[in-house]
Write an enzyme that holds these catalytic residues in place. Structure first.
Site, PDB file in Angstrom:
ATOM      1  N   SER A   7     -22.522  27.655  11.306  1.00  0.00           N
ATOM      2  CA  SER A   7     -23.752  28.683  10.993  1.00  0.00           C
ATOM      3  C   SER A   7     -23.098  29.964  10.889  1.00  0.00           C
ATOM      4  O   SER A   7     -22.572  30.417  11.515  1.00  0.00           O
ATOM      5  CB  SER A   7     -24.917  28.509  11.868  1.00  0.00           C
ATOM      6  OG  SER A   7     -25.667  29.755  11.970  1.00  0.00           O
ATOM      7  N   HIS A  32     -23.876  26.607   6.780  1.00  0.00           N
ATOM      8  CA  HIS A  32     -25.456  26.632   7.307  1.00  0.00           C
ATOM      9  C   HIS A  32     -25.542  28.044   7.415  1.00  0.00           C
ATOM     10  O   HIS A  32     -24.922  28.709   7.918  1.00  0.00           O
ATOM     11  CB  HIS A  32     -25.458  25.984   8.646  1.00  0.00           C
ATOM     12  CG  HIS A  32     -26.867  26.195   9.457  1.00  0.00           C
ATOM     13  ND1 HIS A  32     -27.915  25.236   9.077  1.00  0.00           N
ATOM     14  CD2 HIS A  32     -27.553  27.252  10.089  1.00  0.00           C
ATOM     15  CE1 HIS A  32     -29.087  25.446   9.401  1.00  0.00           C
ATOM     16  NE2 HIS A  32     -29.002  26.443  10.087  1.00  0.00           N
ATOM     17  N   ASP A  34     -28.641  30.931   7.546  1.00  0.00           N
ATOM     18  CA  ASP A  34     -29.943  31.362   8.489  1.00  0.00           C
ATOM     19  C   ASP A  34     -30.436  32.705   7.764  1.00  0.00           C
ATOM     20  O   ASP A  34     -29.768  33.646   7.975  1.00  0.00           O
ATOM     21  CB  ASP A  34     -29.430  31.531   9.999  1.00  0.00           C
ATOM     22  CG  ASP A  34     -28.989  30.342  10.448  1.00  0.00           C
ATOM     23  OD1 ASP A  34     -29.936  29.096  10.448  1.00  0.00           O
ATOM     24  OD2 ASP A  34     -28.099  30.128  11.222  1.00  0.00           O
ATOM     25  N   MET A  36     -33.549  35.166   7.906  1.00  0.00           N
ATOM     26  CA  MET A  36     -34.658  35.392   8.754  1.00  0.00           C
ATOM     27  C   MET A  36     -35.300  36.685   8.288  1.00  0.00           C
ATOM     28  O   MET A  36     -34.550  37.644   7.854  1.00  0.00           O
ATOM     29  CB  MET A  36     -34.275  35.816  10.300  1.00  0.00           C
ATOM     30  CG  MET A  36     -33.429  34.442  10.697  1.00  0.00           C
ATOM     31  SD  MET A  36     -32.847  34.932  12.418  1.00  0.00           S
ATOM     32  CE  MET A  36     -31.795  33.575  12.685  1.00  0.00           C
ATOM     33  N   HIS A  65     -31.312  27.681   5.653  1.00  0.00           N
ATOM     34  CA  HIS A  65     -32.101  27.364   6.665  1.00  0.00           C
ATOM     35  C   HIS A  65     -33.198  28.733   6.418  1.00  0.00           C
ATOM     36  O   HIS A  65     -32.758  29.738   7.033  1.00  0.00           O
ATOM     37  CB  HIS A  65     -31.685  27.218   7.990  1.00  0.00           C
ATOM     38  CG  HIS A  65     -32.584  27.167   9.106  1.00  0.00           C
ATOM     39  ND1 HIS A  65     -32.151  27.163  10.451  1.00  0.00           N
ATOM     40  CD2 HIS A  65     -34.093  26.929   9.091  1.00  0.00           C
ATOM     41  CE1 HIS A  65     -33.274  27.148  11.182  1.00  0.00           C
ATOM     42  NE2 HIS A  65     -34.424  26.866  10.612  1.00  0.00           N
ATOM     43  N   MET A  67     -36.077  30.922   7.799  1.00  0.00           N
ATOM     44  CA  MET A  67     -37.102  31.254   8.656  1.00  0.00           C
ATOM     45  C   MET A  67     -37.671  32.418   8.373  1.00  0.00           C
ATOM     46  O   MET A  67     -37.677  33.598   9.051  1.00  0.00           O
ATOM     47  CB  MET A  67     -36.003  31.618  10.020  1.00  0.00           C
ATOM     48  CG  MET A  67     -35.607  30.166  10.692  1.00  0.00           C
ATOM     49  SD  MET A  67     -34.150  30.623  11.848  1.00  0.00           S
ATOM     50  CE  MET A  67     -32.859  30.505  10.779  1.00  0.00           C
ATOM     51  N   MET A 136     -35.061  21.939  15.547  1.00  0.00           N
ATOM     52  CA  MET A 136     -34.544  23.141  16.325  1.00  0.00           C
ATOM     53  C   MET A 136     -34.312  22.565  17.756  1.00  0.00           C
ATOM     54  O   MET A 136     -35.174  22.120  18.505  1.00  0.00           O
ATOM     55  CB  MET A 136     -35.290  24.110  16.282  1.00  0.00           C
ATOM     56  CG  MET A 136     -35.589  24.651  14.840  1.00  0.00           C
ATOM     57  SD  MET A 136     -34.062  25.353  14.169  1.00  0.00           S
ATOM     58  CE  MET A 136     -33.274  26.461  15.384  1.00  0.00           C
ATOM     59  N   GLY A 141     -34.061  31.881  15.845  1.00  0.00           N
ATOM     60  CA  GLY A 141     -34.233  33.583  15.787  1.00  0.00           C
ATOM     61  C   GLY A 141     -32.941  34.191  16.124  1.00  0.00           C
ATOM     62  O   GLY A 141     -32.378  35.208  15.504  1.00  0.00           O
ATOM     63  N   PHE A 142     -31.968  33.467  16.865  1.00  0.00           N
ATOM     64  CA  PHE A 142     -30.978  34.014  17.584  1.00  0.00           C
ATOM     65  C   PHE A 142     -29.658  33.066  17.595  1.00  0.00           C
ATOM     66  O   PHE A 142     -30.044  31.733  18.012  1.00  0.00           O
ATOM     67  CB  PHE A 142     -30.977  34.900  18.882  1.00  0.00           C
ATOM     68  CG  PHE A 142     -31.903  35.890  18.758  1.00  0.00           C
ATOM     69  CD1 PHE A 142     -31.528  37.156  18.280  1.00  0.00           C
ATOM     70  CD2 PHE A 142     -33.474  35.949  18.900  1.00  0.00           C
ATOM     71  CE1 PHE A 142     -32.639  38.167  17.884  1.00  0.00           C
ATOM     72  CE2 PHE A 142     -34.357  36.762  18.764  1.00  0.00           C
ATOM     73  CZ  PHE A 142     -33.843  37.931  18.325  1.00  0.00           C
ATOM     74  N   GLY A 143     -28.507  33.354  17.759  1.00  0.00           N
ATOM     75  CA  GLY A 143     -27.414  32.495  17.895  1.00  0.00           C
ATOM     76  C   GLY A 143     -27.139  32.492  19.578  1.00  0.00           C
ATOM     77  O   GLY A 143     -27.603  33.333  19.953  1.00  0.00           O
ATOM     78  N   GLY A 144     -26.263  31.683  19.976  1.00  0.00           N
ATOM     79  CA  GLY A 144     -26.116  31.763  21.179  1.00  0.00           C
ATOM     80  C   GLY A 144     -26.986  31.532  22.436  1.00  0.00           C
ATOM     81  O   GLY A 144     -26.646  31.721  23.550  1.00  0.00           O
ATOM     82  N   ASP A 176     -29.886  21.956  15.158  1.00  0.00           N
ATOM     83  CA  ASP A 176     -29.404  23.339  15.438  1.00  0.00           C
ATOM     84  C   ASP A 176     -29.949  23.998  16.748  1.00  0.00           C
ATOM     85  O   ASP A 176     -31.093  23.992  16.907  1.00  0.00           O
ATOM     86  CB  ASP A 176     -30.228  23.963  14.093  1.00  0.00           C
ATOM     87  CG  ASP A 176     -29.548  25.225  13.634  1.00  0.00           C
ATOM     88  OD1 ASP A 176     -28.955  26.003  14.380  1.00  0.00           O
ATOM     89  OD2 ASP A 176     -30.319  26.054  12.836  1.00  0.00           O
ATOM     90  N   GLY A 178     -27.701  25.760  20.090  1.00  0.00           N
ATOM     91  CA  GLY A 178     -26.947  25.294  21.338  1.00  0.00           C
ATOM     92  C   GLY A 178     -26.013  24.281  21.403  1.00  0.00           C
ATOM     93  O   GLY A 178     -25.544  23.606  22.224  1.00  0.00           O
ATOM     94  N   GLY A 198     -23.071  27.394  15.470  1.00  0.00           N
ATOM     95  CA  GLY A 198     -22.970  28.876  15.021  1.00  0.00           C
ATOM     96  C   GLY A 198     -21.714  29.753  16.347  1.00  0.00           C
ATOM     97  O   GLY A 198     -20.471  29.750  15.692  1.00  0.00           O
ATOM     98  N   SER A 199     -22.349  30.022  17.547  1.00  0.00           N
ATOM     99  CA  SER A 199     -21.609  30.609  18.223  1.00  0.00           C
ATOM    100  C   SER A 199     -20.360  29.875  18.727  1.00  0.00           C
ATOM    101  O   SER A 199     -19.391  30.607  18.807  1.00  0.00           O
ATOM    102  CB  SER A 199     -22.385  31.091  19.315  1.00  0.00           C
ATOM    103  OG  SER A 199     -23.172  30.197  20.075  1.00  0.00           O
TER     104      SER A 199
HETATM  105  C1  DX5 Z   1     -30.919  29.909  15.158  1.00  0.00           C
HETATM  106  C2  DX5 Z   1     -30.117  29.503  13.985  1.00  0.00           C
HETATM  107  C3  DX5 Z   1     -28.993  28.773  14.335  1.00  0.00           C
HETATM  108  C4  DX5 Z   1     -27.989  29.467  14.893  1.00  0.00           C
HETATM  109  C5  DX5 Z   1     -27.350  28.291  15.791  1.00  0.00           C
HETATM  110  O1  DX5 Z   1     -32.301  30.400  14.863  1.00  0.00           O
HETATM  111  O2  DX5 Z   1     -31.008  28.795  13.138  1.00  0.00           O
HETATM  112  O3  DX5 Z   1     -28.665  27.976  13.100  1.00  0.00           O
HETATM  113  O4  DX5 Z   1     -26.913  30.069  14.088  1.00  0.00           O
HETATM  114  O5  DX5 Z   1     -26.546  29.273  16.583  1.00  0.00           O
HETATM  115  P1  DX5 Z   1     -25.990  28.524  18.019  1.00  0.00           P
HETATM  116  O6  DX5 Z   1     -25.108  27.463  17.424  1.00  0.00           O
HETATM  117  O7  DX5 Z   1     -24.941  29.868  18.478  1.00  0.00           O
HETATM  118  O8  DX5 Z   1     -26.968  28.054  18.938  1.00  0.00           O
HETATM  119 ZN    ZN Z   2     -30.213  27.598  11.521  1.00  0.00          ZN
END
Ligand code: DX5
Ligand code: ZN
Length: 235
Positions: A7, A32, A34, A36, A65, A67, A136, A141-144, A176, A178, A198-199
């Site tokens: 991502s 991927h 994202d 938003m 994706h 959102m 999900m 909304g956020f990575g990590g 998607d 964690g 992602g992270s």
């Molecule tokens: C979160 C995104 C994810 C995000 C995942 O809303 O849809 O795609 O990038 O990030 P990690 O892998 O850090 O959880």
């Molecule tokens: Zn995503």
């Protein structure tokens, strides 16, 4: 085969082209992306302009994706920008079947994403209208964020449902949120076909190449360890 979709939410946006090339070289199967809007989720990222700007830098399929509220208004923009697969959130959709059909009519694969609290029954009657279900495993909304383990039975139930309908080879299960080498075996065992990360990929301990290799390794080990799979293979 289980695919890995880095991502770009965790990429360096000042050097986005370099980062997407780097994940392609590290063996990504899809990219991927994202999107938003600050309404459906409490964060804002980017739209079709940015996607178009990186489209010709890599050969990877673009897994977009959305959102965003009212994603049906932007289907042609994302198709023109280079999306190969377009996923909308079921929670945004009073007319989900129509939206999925419109995505396919624009030449893209159609995906539906479900928030952690959204039941699988939202997609019971559109299983034949979609190419991918995105489960999900964090609130979007956020990575990590931390993986929500209670999503494992949801993935298993979806895998069972697709099998019952004879759609297991047709509809992909994407997971998607964690995803790391610790959580990847759980989701692969549960039936995931595509892992978004992602992270871990961009900010994990061993650089993009090393992180991708670590993730790939646990995925391959998990698939090889699965006793049912190997039994079926020799019968
Ligand atoms: C979160 C995104 C994810 C995000 C995942 O809303 O849809 O795609 O990038 O990030 P990690 O892998 O850090 O959880
Ligand atoms: Zn995503």
């Amino acid at each position: 085969m289980v695919k890995i979709a880095p991502s770009i939410l965790s990429a360096d946006f000042a050097n986005l082209a370099d980062d997407v090339i780097r994940v392609q070289e590290a063996g990504a199967d899809l990219l991927h992306i994202d999107v938003m809007d600050g309404h459906f989720v409490p964060n804002i990222t980017f739209g079709p302009v940015v996607i178009r700007s990186i489209k010709d830098r890599v050969d990877l399929p673009f897994d977009v994706h959305l959102m965003i509220e009212e994603p049906e208004k932007y289907i042609s923009e994302f198709a023109d920008a280079g999306a190969d697969l377009l996923t909308v959130h079921a929670e945004t959709q009073p007319h989900l079947q129509r939206t999925l059909q419109a995505i396919r009519d624009h030449g893209m694969k159609a995906g539906v994403s479900l928030n952690p609290s959204t039941p699988l029954s939202f997609i019971d009657w559109v299983l034949h209208d979609l190419d991918l279900v995105l489960i999900m495993t964090v609130n979007p909304g956020f990575g990590g964020q931390s993986f929500i383990p209670t999503m494992i039975p949801k993935i298993e139930e979806l895998a069972g449902l697709l099998e019952e309908e004879g759609l297991e080879e047709v509809v992909d299960i994407e997971v998607d949120g964690g995803v790391t080498p610790e959580t990847a075996p759980l989701v692969v065992d549960a039936g995931a076909d595509i892992l978004v990360a992602g992270s871990f990929v961009f900010k994990g301990p061993d650089g993009v190449d090393g992180n991708m290799a670590a993730l790939r390794k646990v995925v391959e080990e998990t698939l090889a360890d699965e006793p049912e799979a190997s039994l079926e293979d020799i019968m």
